[in-house]
Design an enzyme around this catalytic site. Structure first.
Site, PDB file in Angstrom:
ATOM      1  N   ARG A  83       0.848  -1.183   0.000  1.00 53.41           N
ATOM      2  CA  ARG A  83       0.000   0.000   0.000  1.00 53.41           C
ATOM      3  C   ARG A  83       0.888   1.240   0.000  1.00 53.41           C
ATOM      4  O   ARG A  83       1.720   1.408   0.895  1.00 53.41           O
ATOM      5  CB  ARG A  83      -0.913  -0.007   1.249  1.00 53.41           C
ATOM      6  CG  ARG A  83      -1.733   1.256   1.388  1.00 53.41           C
ATOM      7  CD  ARG A  83      -2.763   1.171   2.518  1.00 53.41           C
ATOM      8  NE  ARG A  83      -3.511   2.414   2.525  1.00 53.41           N
ATOM      9  CZ  ARG A  83      -3.465   3.336   3.499  1.00 53.41           C
ATOM     10  NH1 ARG A  83      -2.744   3.134   4.585  1.00 53.41           N
ATOM     11  NH2 ARG A  83      -4.145   4.454   3.391  1.00 53.41           N
ATOM     12  N   HIS A 127      -3.080  10.935   0.535  1.00 60.89           N
ATOM     13  CA  HIS A 127      -2.525  10.765   1.881  1.00 60.89           C
ATOM     14  C   HIS A 127      -1.919  12.117   2.279  1.00 60.89           C
ATOM     15  O   HIS A 127      -0.732  12.240   2.519  1.00 60.89           O
ATOM     16  CB  HIS A 127      -1.499   9.626   1.909  1.00 60.89           C
ATOM     17  CG  HIS A 127      -1.247   9.049   3.269  1.00 60.89           C
ATOM     18  ND1 HIS A 127      -1.367   7.696   3.535  1.00 60.89           N
ATOM     19  CD2 HIS A 127      -0.885   9.619   4.438  1.00 60.89           C
ATOM     20  CE1 HIS A 127      -1.072   7.473   4.823  1.00 60.89           C
ATOM     21  NE2 HIS A 127      -0.766   8.626   5.391  1.00 60.89           N
ATOM     22  N   GLU A 172      -7.459   8.448   6.079  1.00 62.52           N
ATOM     23  CA  GLU A 172      -7.696   9.103   7.362  1.00 62.52           C
ATOM     24  C   GLU A 172      -8.251  10.518   7.218  1.00 62.52           C
ATOM     25  O   GLU A 172      -7.593  11.501   7.585  1.00 62.52           O
ATOM     26  CB  GLU A 172      -6.407   9.117   8.196  1.00 62.52           C
ATOM     27  CG  GLU A 172      -5.891   7.724   8.495  1.00 62.52           C
ATOM     28  CD  GLU A 172      -4.796   7.687   9.563  1.00 62.52           C
ATOM     29  OE1 GLU A 172      -4.321   8.754   9.959  1.00 62.52           O
ATOM     30  OE2 GLU A 172      -4.439   6.590   9.995  1.00 62.52           O
ATOM     31  N   ASN A 296      -7.465   1.832   9.726  1.00 61.46           N
ATOM     32  CA  ASN A 296      -6.156   2.062  10.332  1.00 61.46           C
ATOM     33  C   ASN A 296      -6.368   2.081  11.841  1.00 61.46           C
ATOM     34  O   ASN A 296      -7.226   2.819  12.342  1.00 61.46           O
ATOM     35  CB  ASN A 296      -5.562   3.411   9.893  1.00 61.46           C
ATOM     36  CG  ASN A 296      -5.333   3.479   8.374  1.00 61.46           C
ATOM     37  OD1 ASN A 296      -5.482   2.485   7.671  1.00 61.46           O
ATOM     38  ND2 ASN A 296      -4.947   4.643   7.900  1.00 61.46           N
ATOM     39  N   TYR A 298      -4.428   2.178  15.713  1.00 61.69           N
ATOM     40  CA  TYR A 298      -3.228   2.325  16.537  1.00 61.69           C
ATOM     41  C   TYR A 298      -3.475   2.100  18.024  1.00 61.69           C
ATOM     42  O   TYR A 298      -2.687   1.455  18.689  1.00 61.69           O
ATOM     43  CB  TYR A 298      -2.575   3.699  16.303  1.00 61.69           C
ATOM     44  CG  TYR A 298      -1.950   3.763  14.927  1.00 61.69           C
ATOM     45  CD1 TYR A 298      -0.683   3.235  14.700  1.00 61.69           C
ATOM     46  CD2 TYR A 298      -2.650   4.269  13.835  1.00 61.69           C
ATOM     47  CE1 TYR A 298      -0.114   3.234  13.438  1.00 61.69           C
ATOM     48  CE2 TYR A 298      -2.094   4.267  12.562  1.00 61.69           C
ATOM     49  CZ  TYR A 298      -0.834   3.749  12.366  1.00 61.69           C
ATOM     50  OH  TYR A 298      -0.279   3.723  11.114  1.00 61.69           O
ATOM     51  N   GLU A 370      -3.551  -0.020   8.050  1.00 61.72           N
ATOM     52  CA  GLU A 370      -2.375   0.420   8.823  1.00 61.72           C
ATOM     53  C   GLU A 370      -2.505  -0.120  10.229  1.00 61.72           C
ATOM     54  O   GLU A 370      -3.584  -0.057  10.828  1.00 61.72           O
ATOM     55  CB  GLU A 370      -2.279   1.952   8.953  1.00 61.72           C
ATOM     56  CG  GLU A 370      -1.873   2.668   7.708  1.00 61.72           C
ATOM     57  CD  GLU A 370      -1.757   4.187   7.913  1.00 61.72           C
ATOM     58  OE1 GLU A 370      -1.536   4.631   9.069  1.00 61.72           O
ATOM     59  OE2 GLU A 370      -1.896   4.910   6.920  1.00 61.72           O
TER      60      GLU A 370
END
Ligand code: PNW
Length: 468
Positions: A83, A127, A172, A296, A298, A370
């Protein structure tokens, strides 16, 4: 007797996509080469006080010149997909009008190299590197930007659409809208809550228009959203309300928009003084059909509505809140181990987020686009050891395995990041790579996590006991 592999391993489906991810401004460098124009990140990084150490992406990890070496690296890890993002100002330096052929040629060469190596290319069209001329014309708060984005999508699709099956429109949008236009932690560094909510809507509108432009010939189109598990710091009503607000603006605004074609009423009420600029017909475009959703992940947020708690860690220079209408909400650390970003590690949040999307929304194939962590890697003559990253990835892949077993349509996983790179406001001070980059020499050195990930891919699963 020896246990069989099935007994010692948590196996993933045979067609599971094993990838790693990067983004153009974070790795390419070559900022003024072959006709590339400036993006908002060039302007932002070159303005003192925005990025730690005054770092910029001018050179980054020189991927523009080293992509062949980097594709070979991906091959050596056994990745089945890569990606990356396409730099809009490389393709369309002014943000509108004719394409810059040399810019498109770079992505043609990259895609061809990937296909030759048997690696699926997974481009993301946006991005965060908006062409500066479009910001000068109003940026994402201006409705026109969404239409410019769809034109750019068409140019890219005309160039590589015959060879690329899996497309991500925007990455995002929460960060692009709220870190970019409300807190100013990211480019273009504005502090304007109304502009930020308009940016959020126009990013989603741009996604929908671009998805229409990309559709056809078997291409699969989606967006990548950064979702968080959100928990109240206590049962106190103000903490529960804070959790509703942060979950609303971070997760439900984007999920409901993309998958249901509407924005949540409570979130619209939270941002009520501001006008999002939604027009008749927009929501059908925002919520138009997608073929897959990128998530994504985290960490988990614990939030409080009581005064005085710290903000979330979004930048070394954080000045304003990225939560329009909920500026009072505080973020609490609960004592879990943290990464070098100060983000608490909580893999249960990934299972929670995937299960929520997989069960509460119309079914669509999901990809973790991600997941990863920054740590202070141990560098020596023997190599680069990053046991904390191995443990982080292993725990999160375990969460992925558990939700697949429970029936969530998770089809792939992309580690963030393939290699160390420009970590936005933190410059080169935070390393997320599986591959270490010596920024002085641009030498690439696979970390122990890269070797571990390669063995996971080769075996098609992870060990039954942690980090085996
Ligand atoms: C994501 N925050 O960014 C991005 O997609 C990557 O480009 C980035 O390198 C990676 O996560 C690690 O940070 C984020 O402050 C940046 O909330 C900042 C935040 C969230 C995501």
């Amino acid at each position: 007797t020896q246990p069989s592999q099935a007994e010692t391993m948590l196996g993933f489906p045979a067609d599971f996509v094993w990838g790693a991810a990067t983004a153009a401004y974070q790795i390419e460098g070559a900022a003024a080469e072959d006709g590339r124009g400036p993006s908002i990140w060039d302007t932002f990084a070159h303005t003192p006080g925005n990025v730690l150490g005054g770092d910029t992406g001018d050179v980054a990890v020189d991927h523009y010149h080293r992509f062949a070496e980097d594709v070979a690296l991906m091959s050596s890890l056994g990745l089945t997909a890569y990606r990356f993002s396409i730099s809009w100002p490389r393709v369309q330096p002014g943000g509108s009008g004719a394409a810059n052929r040399k810019g498109l040629d770079f992505y043609r060469r990259l895609v061809d190299a990937l296909l030759e190596a048997g690696i699926q290319p997974w481009p993301t069209l946006y991005h965060w590197d908006l062409p500066q001329p479009l910001e000068d014309a109003g940026g994402w708060p201006a409705r026109e930007t969404a239409y410019r984005f769809a034109e750019y999508a068409t140019l890219v699709c005309d160039a590589i659409g015959d060879r690329v099956a899996n497309w991500t429109t925007i990455n995002e949008p929460w960060c692009a809208a709220f870190l970019g236009y409300a807190s100013g932690d990211h480019a273009p560094g504005r502090h304007d809550p109304e502009a930020s909510v308009r940016a959020a809507h126009h990013l989603l509108l741009g996604h929908g228009l671009a998805a229409q432009a990309l559709r056809g010939d078997g291409r699969r189109v989606g967006a990548a959203v950064n979702l968080y598990a959100v928990s109240p710091a206590s049962d106190a009503p103000e903490d529960v309300d804070a959790a509703r607000r942060i979950d609303g603006l971070q997760n439900r605004f984007f999920l409901d928009g993309l998958l249901l074609g509407r924005y949540p009423e409570d979130v619209l009420a939270d941002v009520a003084p501001y006008d999002l600029g939604v027009r008749e017909g927009d929501m059908a475009i925002v919520g138009g059909p997608i073929d897959q959703l990128g998530i994504n992940y985290y960490n988990r947020f614990f939030v409080t509505g009581r005064e005085g708690a710290a903000p979330a860690i979004t930048s070394p220079f954080a000045q304003a809140s990225p939560w329009p209408g909920s500026e009072h909400v505080g973020f609490v650390q609960v004592g879990r181990p943290v990464t070098a970003m100060g983000w608490e590690i909580d893999e249960s949040g990934l299972a929670e987020v995937l299960t929520r999307v997989g069960t509460e929304y119309p079914s669509v194939p999901l990809y973790v686009t991600e997941n990863g962590a920054a740590f202070d890697d141990v560098v020596s003559a023997e190599g680069v050891e990053d046991p904390d990253r191995v443990a982080y990835l292993e725990a999160h892949l375990r969460a992925c395995h558990s939700v697949i077993s429970a029936g969530v349509p998770l089809r792939g996983y992309f580690a963030w990041s393939l290699m160390d790179n420009f970590e936005w406001g933190w410059g080169y001070a935070k390393r997320f790579g599986l591959v270490y980059v010596d920024f002085a020499t641009q030498a690439r050195i696979p970390k122990s996590s890269a070797r571990w990930y390669a063995s996971v891919i080769e075996r098609g699963g992870i060990g039954l006991s942690p980090a085996e």
